[in-house]
Design a protein around this motif. Structure first.
Motif, PDB file in Angstrom:
ATOM      1  N   LYS A  15       0.901  -1.248  -0.066  1.00  0.00           N
ATOM      2  CA  LYS A  15       0.069   0.025  -0.063  1.00  0.00           C
ATOM      3  C   LYS A  15       0.808   1.154   0.131  1.00  0.00           C
ATOM      4  N   GLN A  16       0.505   2.137  -0.933  1.00  0.00           N
ATOM      5  CA  GLN A  16       1.115   3.539  -0.701  1.00  0.00           C
ATOM      6  C   GLN A  16      -0.056   4.760  -1.416  1.00  0.00           C
ATOM      7  N   ASP A  17       0.165   5.873  -0.773  1.00  0.00           N
ATOM      8  CA  ASP A  17      -0.485   7.016  -1.361  1.00  0.00           C
ATOM      9  C   ASP A  17       0.407   8.115  -1.062  1.00  0.00           C
ATOM     10  N   GLY A  18       0.955   8.538  -2.449  1.00  0.00           N
ATOM     11  CA  GLY A  18       1.705   9.740  -2.181  1.00  0.00           C
ATOM     12  C   GLY A  18       2.501  10.017  -3.651  1.00  0.00           C
ATOM     13  N   TRP A  19       3.517  10.962  -3.559  1.00  0.00           N
ATOM     14  CA  TRP A  19       3.997  11.307  -4.883  1.00  0.00           C
ATOM     15  C   TRP A  19       5.436  10.720  -5.096  1.00  0.00           C
ATOM     16  N   ASP A  20       5.520  10.340  -6.116  1.00  0.00           N
ATOM     17  CA  ASP A  20       6.862  10.054  -6.731  1.00  0.00           C
ATOM     18  C   ASP A  20       7.489  11.077  -7.820  1.00  0.00           C
ATOM     19  N   TYR A  21       8.824  11.081  -7.413  1.00  0.00           N
ATOM     20  CA  TYR A  21       9.607  11.956  -8.156  1.00  0.00           C
ATOM     21  C   TYR A  21      10.714  11.442  -9.104  1.00  0.00           C
ATOM     22  N   LEU A  22      11.098  11.802 -10.179  1.00  0.00           N
ATOM     23  CA  LEU A  22      11.978  10.958 -10.914  1.00  0.00           C
ATOM     24  C   LEU A  22      12.626  11.974 -12.062  1.00  0.00           C
ATOM     25  N   TYR A  23      13.899  12.395 -11.922  1.00  0.00           N
ATOM     26  CA  TYR A  23      14.531  13.180 -12.656  1.00  0.00           C
ATOM     27  C   TYR A  23      15.948  12.570 -12.847  1.00  0.00           C
ATOM     28  N   GLY A  24      16.340  13.099 -14.046  1.00  0.00           N
ATOM     29  CA  GLY A  24      17.945  12.580 -14.355  1.00  0.00           C
ATOM     30  C   GLY A  24      18.295  12.880 -15.939  1.00  0.00           C
ATOM     31  N   ILE A  25      19.483  12.595 -16.153  1.00  0.00           N
ATOM     32  CA  ILE A  25      20.069  12.595 -17.836  1.00  0.00           C
ATOM     33  C   ILE A  25      19.918  11.119 -18.354  1.00  0.00           C
ATOM     34  N   GLU A  26      19.261  11.148 -19.643  1.00  0.00           N
ATOM     35  CA  GLU A  26      19.165  10.031 -20.073  1.00  0.00           C
ATOM     36  C   GLU A  26      20.042   9.973 -21.714  1.00  0.00           C
ATOM     37  N   MET A  27      20.530   8.984 -21.849  1.00  0.00           N
ATOM     38  CA  MET A  27      21.404   8.854 -23.073  1.00  0.00           C
ATOM     39  C   MET A  27      21.291   7.619 -23.776  1.00  0.00           C
ATOM     40  N   ASN A  28      20.956   7.812 -25.336  1.00  0.00           N
ATOM     41  CA  ASN A  28      20.739   6.725 -26.022  1.00  0.00           C
ATOM     42  C   ASN A  28      21.918   6.535 -26.905  1.00  0.00           C
ATOM     43  N   LEU A  29      22.451   5.266 -26.831  1.00  0.00           N
ATOM     44  CA  LEU A  29      23.553   5.029 -27.590  1.00  0.00           C
ATOM     45  C   LEU A  29      23.283   3.879 -28.777  1.00  0.00           C
ATOM     46  N   PRO A  30      23.291   4.512 -30.132  1.00  0.00           N
ATOM     47  CA  PRO A  30      22.843   3.704 -31.019  1.00  0.00           C
ATOM     48  C   PRO A  30      24.081   2.621 -31.524  1.00  0.00           C
ATOM     49  N   MET A  31      23.565   1.312 -32.022  1.00  0.00           N
ATOM     50  CA  MET A  31      24.577   0.256 -32.260  1.00  0.00           C
ATOM     51  C   MET A  31      24.636   0.363 -33.568  1.00  0.00           C
ATOM     52  N   TYR A  32      25.611  -0.517 -34.341  1.00  0.00           N
ATOM     53  CA  TYR A  32      26.042  -0.469 -35.834  1.00  0.00           C
ATOM     54  C   TYR A  32      24.750  -0.741 -36.523  1.00  0.00           C
ATOM     55  N   ASN A  33      24.475   0.122 -37.524  1.00  0.00           N
ATOM     56  CA  ASN A  33      23.326  -0.358 -38.400  1.00  0.00           C
ATOM     57  C   ASN A  33      23.658  -0.410 -39.795  1.00  0.00           C
TER      58      ASN A  33
END
Length: 280
Positions: A224-242
């Protein structure tokens, strides 16, 4: 942003309810593909403007050609009417002379034939003028116009000397819309190559997420939970060989070379046309 609700009912004793609301925001910090797409879109906008100018110039040329064609037809019609009047007078004289016996029936038939020919030409010219008026009305968007048979007075043009050819050649390379479009297509092909190569670079985004959960208060619900969730950060997507992207880059290089040849061909054609008009 999103919302989710899950209701699970088993019989009449247990009721599990989960409600979740979330708001997510992502801001790109580094995206080379997106930057290349923006540059390509700006070039496409300029190409569209140049194409619009070409269509506008063609419309003006068509209007001018149609206008002077009507003037020419009206001049021919006036001449035909004058000739018809003269032949009509000749026909009357031929009839009078025939009645007096001074001319033969052949002369009378010849006068009739000339008059019939001019009458046919007059009707044909009137129909052609009507058709050209209809075409001109389509160009200018209205039937309410009058083509004056008087030739408009042109302003005195400056004398053109042979040593002015280099100046006109430079003006051609700078202002000609066809050459501009060819150059822009070449720049666009280069941007497309940059965009394809940019797919091999990573993308970096700043991401933040705000969510809130409302869970059932039933004692049978363990987590059970009743509250706020916060999430923040830097996201990096690295492509592979295509490998598909590599073939696409080769294809774009071929398009680039094609656009280079088209630019050279456009310059040669427009320059040849300019020289023909210059010396004429």
């Amino acid at each position: 942003a999103g919302a989710n609700r899950t209701d699970i009912t088993h019989g009449t004793k247990t009721d599990y309810r989960v409600q979740n609301y979330a708001l997510q925001l992502s801001v790109p910090l580094f995206n080379k593909v997106q930057n290349a797409e923006i540059s390509s879109a700006k070039i496409n906008e300029i190409v569209s403007k140049e194409q619009f100018q070409i269509n506008h110039n063609e419309l003006l040329i068509n209007i001018v050609e149609s206008y002077f064609k009507i003037l020419n037809l009206k001049s021919k019609l006036e001449l035909t009417k004058q000739q018809k009047t003269q032949v009509h007078e000749q026909k009357k004289m031929a009839n009078a002379n025939f009645n007096q016996g001074t001319v033969s029936i052949t002369d009378l038939k010849e006068a009739d034939a000339k008059y019939s020919t001019l009458l046919s030409q007059e009707n044909s010219l009137m129909l052609e003028i009507k058709r050209e008026n209809s075409i001109l009305s389509e160009f200018i968007g209205t039937n309410n116009f009058d083509v004056d048979i008087q030739i408009p007075t042109l302003t005195q043009l400056p004398n053109i000397a042979e040593n002015d050819q280099a100046k006109f050649d430079q003006i051609l390379l700078t202002n000609n819309n066809q050459i501009k479009i060819a150059k822009l297509n070449l720049s666009l092909a280069k941007k497309e190559i940059e965009k394809a190569k940019a797919a091999d670079y990573p993308t970096i985004n700043f991401t933040t997420k705000l969510s809130r959960n409302f869970d059932s208060q039933d004692s049978a619900f363990v987590a059970k939970q009743d509250g706020w969730d916060y999430l923040y950060g830097i996201e990096m997507n690295l492509p592979m060989y295509n490998s598909e992207n590599q073939y696409k880059i080769k294809e774009l290089y071929a398009t680039l070379n094609k656009n280079k040849y088209e630019l050279d061909l456009n310059i040669q054609k427009q320059r040849a046309q300019m020289l023909e008009n210059f010396y004429n």
